[in-house]
Structures are given as structure tokens and as C-alpha cells.
Scaffold this active site. Structure first.
Site, PDB file in Angstrom:
ATOM      1  N   MET A  30       1.034  -0.960  -0.067  1.00 26.96           N
ATOM      2  CA  MET A  30       0.040  -0.063   0.000  1.00 26.96           C
ATOM      3  C   MET A  30       0.877   1.297  -0.192  1.00 26.96           C
ATOM      4  O   MET A  30       1.406   1.629   0.819  1.00 26.96           O
ATOM      5  CB  MET A  30      -0.855   0.132   1.300  1.00 26.96           C
ATOM      6  N   GLY A 150       3.382  -6.093 -11.567  1.00 26.64           N
ATOM      7  CA  GLY A 150       2.876  -5.967 -13.039  1.00 26.64           C
ATOM      8  C   GLY A 150       1.455  -5.905 -13.075  1.00 26.64           C
ATOM      9  O   GLY A 150       0.834  -6.540 -13.876  1.00 26.64           O
ATOM     10  N   ALA A 151       0.996  -5.098 -12.316  1.00 26.34           N
ATOM     11  CA  ALA A 151      -0.662  -4.895 -12.241  1.00 26.34           C
ATOM     12  C   ALA A 151      -1.025  -3.532 -12.303  1.00 26.34           C
ATOM     13  O   ALA A 151      -0.172  -2.349 -12.457  1.00 26.34           O
ATOM     14  CB  ALA A 151      -1.081  -5.549 -11.003  1.00 26.34           C
ATOM     15  N   HIS A 152      -2.358  -3.193 -12.453  1.00 25.59           N
ATOM     16  CA  HIS A 152      -2.722  -1.969 -12.285  1.00 25.59           C
ATOM     17  C   HIS A 152      -2.506  -0.959 -13.353  1.00 25.59           C
ATOM     18  O   HIS A 152      -2.525   0.301 -13.034  1.00 25.59           O
ATOM     19  CB  HIS A 152      -2.682  -1.393 -10.847  1.00 25.59           C
ATOM     20  N   TYR A 154       0.650  -0.072 -14.325  1.00 28.00           N
ATOM     21  CA  TYR A 154       2.087   0.252 -14.209  1.00 28.00           C
ATOM     22  C   TYR A 154       2.965  -0.056 -15.197  1.00 28.00           C
ATOM     23  O   TYR A 154       2.611  -0.994 -16.192  1.00 28.00           O
ATOM     24  CB  TYR A 154       2.540  -0.070 -12.848  1.00 28.00           C
TER      25      TYR A 154
END
Length: 346
Positions: A30, A150-152, A154
């Protein structure tokens, strides 16, 4: 089965081979922007130590950026490079280990300002090297593994996603070909850290611009997407969803972590509003918090071995003792996620 018996599922040891944990609870990464000039200080040390000493099995740190000019858009996001930042992380690792915790950093590049199409192959090679160097620094600092972000939407995900990757060279093309950048990053990190150091990859189907987006529309396509990442050296997949209880594909109750484990045979981490009664975006889109919710369904899924580990975000952000309170049936003491609670954090 009474509460104390059923909840023990969350507190069974986990042994992946490369990673041994005392229980199944993971602290989700977070971003907090509490590291001025990229350097985590004593407050960051105390923040992670509190979660470790209160029963969290594995901490995944907030995103730590690689040594690349475009890696971060904030001066207060922590670095995984530079003497001062690395010394700060060494203090974090020592504090977590002192109380018996386990911790891995999330290694991050926030992404291209436009599209990844603008990177030359030499630019890409430099990026791959920077990820590998960050992985090596993490190992040398004593971290227990690494997670690649490796998400969201980016950087790594921008290569995955057809809307941001329209390259015509070896880094573009169909869904499988668009995994090439991630594969090179994973392979380089594996070479840097050796065969026995855990590598976790966090990935998502959804994007901040489209919560219903899917990289892979079917289980067959998901299998094709995951296969080169497994071959490259991923040990554990951290499968990001907004609500862990939602099925990923029609005709099956499995969520993304469940499908990923079924297809790859590797351990998976589920995540998405665990322990809360609303998804995480409601706080930002509607300004409302979330109450604490029962976790019976989560425990049933772990009992069925749909996934292996459970990533907890907001619930642990506001309540460092969440894990111990769950284990000890002190649910009436859980702190709800509200803007007021956030003011007294850390």
C-alpha cells in the site's frame, strides 16, 4: 466447527519450498508516500514492525521504485537504490526479522508517461537491468524474496495491455508476445538473485481506467498468458482483484487466484477487500470507509485450497493487530476503515 477451529485455517504454516511462513496472512502493498526523497525512516521501520509483531505472516512493502529516471512521480515514494534508501530498508528488514516476521519489497516502475511504444530496445534493456539490480539489492539487504509489480496499469502491465502496447517489434503483438518484457525482467531478476530466492509477480486483469477489463477473456487465454511467466521463473502469483469473492469467468466460482493456481499449479495470493464490507475504491470515489466483515467465505475457499495466501490491505492499514484479533476471536475490537481512523495511523 467453532470460530477458533475454523479460523485456524488462516494460521496454518505455508511452505512453498523457497518461502516458509508461519501463517497465510499477507500484508498487501500500500503506497503511503512517507519516505522523503525516497528514504524510509524510523517511522517506516515502526510501521512494518507493528504489523509483523502482531501476527502477519508475510509483509509485502509499499512499492519501491527502481533506479530509472521515469520510475516515480513522487519524491516521497521509497527507492530501492541509493545508499540512504538502502540503509533505511536494512533497518526495516532487521526490525521485522527481530520480531519473527517475513518481508519482501514490491519492486515498481510507475510506467511510461504515454505509451510503451516510445521506448527503444536499448531503453528496454536498461529498464530490465534496473529491475534486476533492485532485486539484487533486496536480496543483499536480507529481504525474504521480492514482488514485481505487474498490475494496475504500471510499466510491466503497460506492456501486457494492448491499449498501451501497440509495438510492432518483439515486445508487441498478441497477448503472449506482449509478455516478453515481463519475461525478460523476471529472467534477469532470477539471474541476479539465484535459483532459491522467491519471486512473486503481482498482476491484474482490471485497470484503473476500466474495472471490467480483462487481459484474458477466458481460462484458455489466461493459461496462455501465464505460461511464459511461469517458465521465466515466477514462484508465486499475487492475483489482484477488487473483491476476492467475485468469480473471474462465467460458469465457475473460482476467482482470479483460484484460476491461476488451477492453471499453473503454483501457489497464489488472493486479494480484494478482505475483511471489509465494501471494495477499496469506494473510499476514493464516494469518500466512504468500510466496516469489518465476516471472513467465513474466505476460510471456506482456503480450506478447498483454491488459493494459498490471503493479502489484506485496508484492514491492516488501520489496524496493525488485525491478524492477532482475528486469531483470538477479538473481532469486536477490530478498527473499521474510515477517514478518521486513517488520521491516527501508523
Amino acid at each position: 466447527m467453532n470460530y477458533s477451529q475454523s479460523v485456524q485455517t488462516l494460521f496454518k504454516p505455508f511452505n512453498e519450498g523457497k518461502l516458509t511462513l508461519p501463517n497465510r496472512i499477507v500484508m498487501a502493498p500500500m503506497t503511503r508516500q512517507f519516505s522523503p526523497e525516497g528514504v524510509p525512516g524510523s517511522d517506516v521501520v515502526a510501521y512494518y514492525r507493528r504489523r509483523a509483531e502482531n501476527g502477519v505472516g508475510l509483509i509485502v512493502t509499499e512499492g519501491t521504485v527502481i533506479d530509472h529516471p521515469d520510475a516515480s512521480n513522487s519524491a516521497n515514494v521509497p527507492h530501492m537504490y541509493g545508499e540512504a534508501a538502502l540503509n533505511g530498508w536494512a533497518n526495516v528488514v532487521a526490525a521485522v526479522h527481530d520480531v519473527g516476521g517475513r518481508i519482501i519489497p514490491q519492486i515498481w516502475h510507475m510506467g511510461a508517461r504515454g505509451h510503451v511504444n516510445d521506448y527503444s530496445e536499448s531503453d528496454i534493456a536498461a529498464l530490465v537491468d534496473a529491475f534486476a539490480q533492485a532485486a539484487l539489492e533486496a536480496k543483499q539487504l536480507g529481504f525474504d524474496g521480492i514482488e514485481l509489480h505487474g498490475a494496475h496499469g504500471y510499466l510491466i502491465d503497460q506492456f501486457f495491455w494492448e491499449n498501451t502496447n501497440q509495438r510492432t517489434d518483439k515486445y508487441g503483438g498478441d497477448m503472449v508476445k506482449r509478455t516478453r518484457f515481463a519475461v525478460e525482467v523476471i529472467e534477469a531478476c532470477r539471474r541476479a538473485v539465484g535459483p532459491d530466492f522467491p519471486i512473486v509477480l503481482r498482476f491484474s486483469q482490471w485497470k484503473a481506467s476500466d474495472y471490467n477489463a480483462k487481459l484474458a477473456q477466458t481460462p484458455t487465454l489466461l493459461d496462455q498468458f501465464l505460461a511464459p511467466l511461469v517458465k521465466a521463473g515466477v514462484d508465486i502469483f499475487h492475483c489482484s482483484t477488487r473483491r476476492f469473492w467475485e468469480p473471474e469467468f462465467e460458469g465457475s466460482d473460482l476467482n482470479l487466484a483460484g484460476w491461476t493456481k488451477k492453471l499453473t499449479g503454483l501457489p497464489t495470493i488472493t486479494v480484494g477487500s478482505v475483511g471489509l464490507d465494501s471494495d477499496f475504491m469506494s473510499f476514493f470515489t464516494e469518500g466512504r470507509g468500510a466496516g469489518n466483515d465476516k471472513i467465513d467465505g474466505l476460510i471456506e475457499r482456503i480450506d478447498r485450497e483454491e488459493f494459498d495466501l490471503v493479502s489484506v490491505g485496508r484492514a491492516l492499514l488501520v489496524d496493525p493487530a488485525w491478524a492477532n484479533k482475528i486469531r483470538e476471536n477479538r473481532t469486536d475490537e477490530l478498527i473499521p476503515f474510515t477517514s478518521e481512523a486513517l488520521k491516527t495511523l501508523y
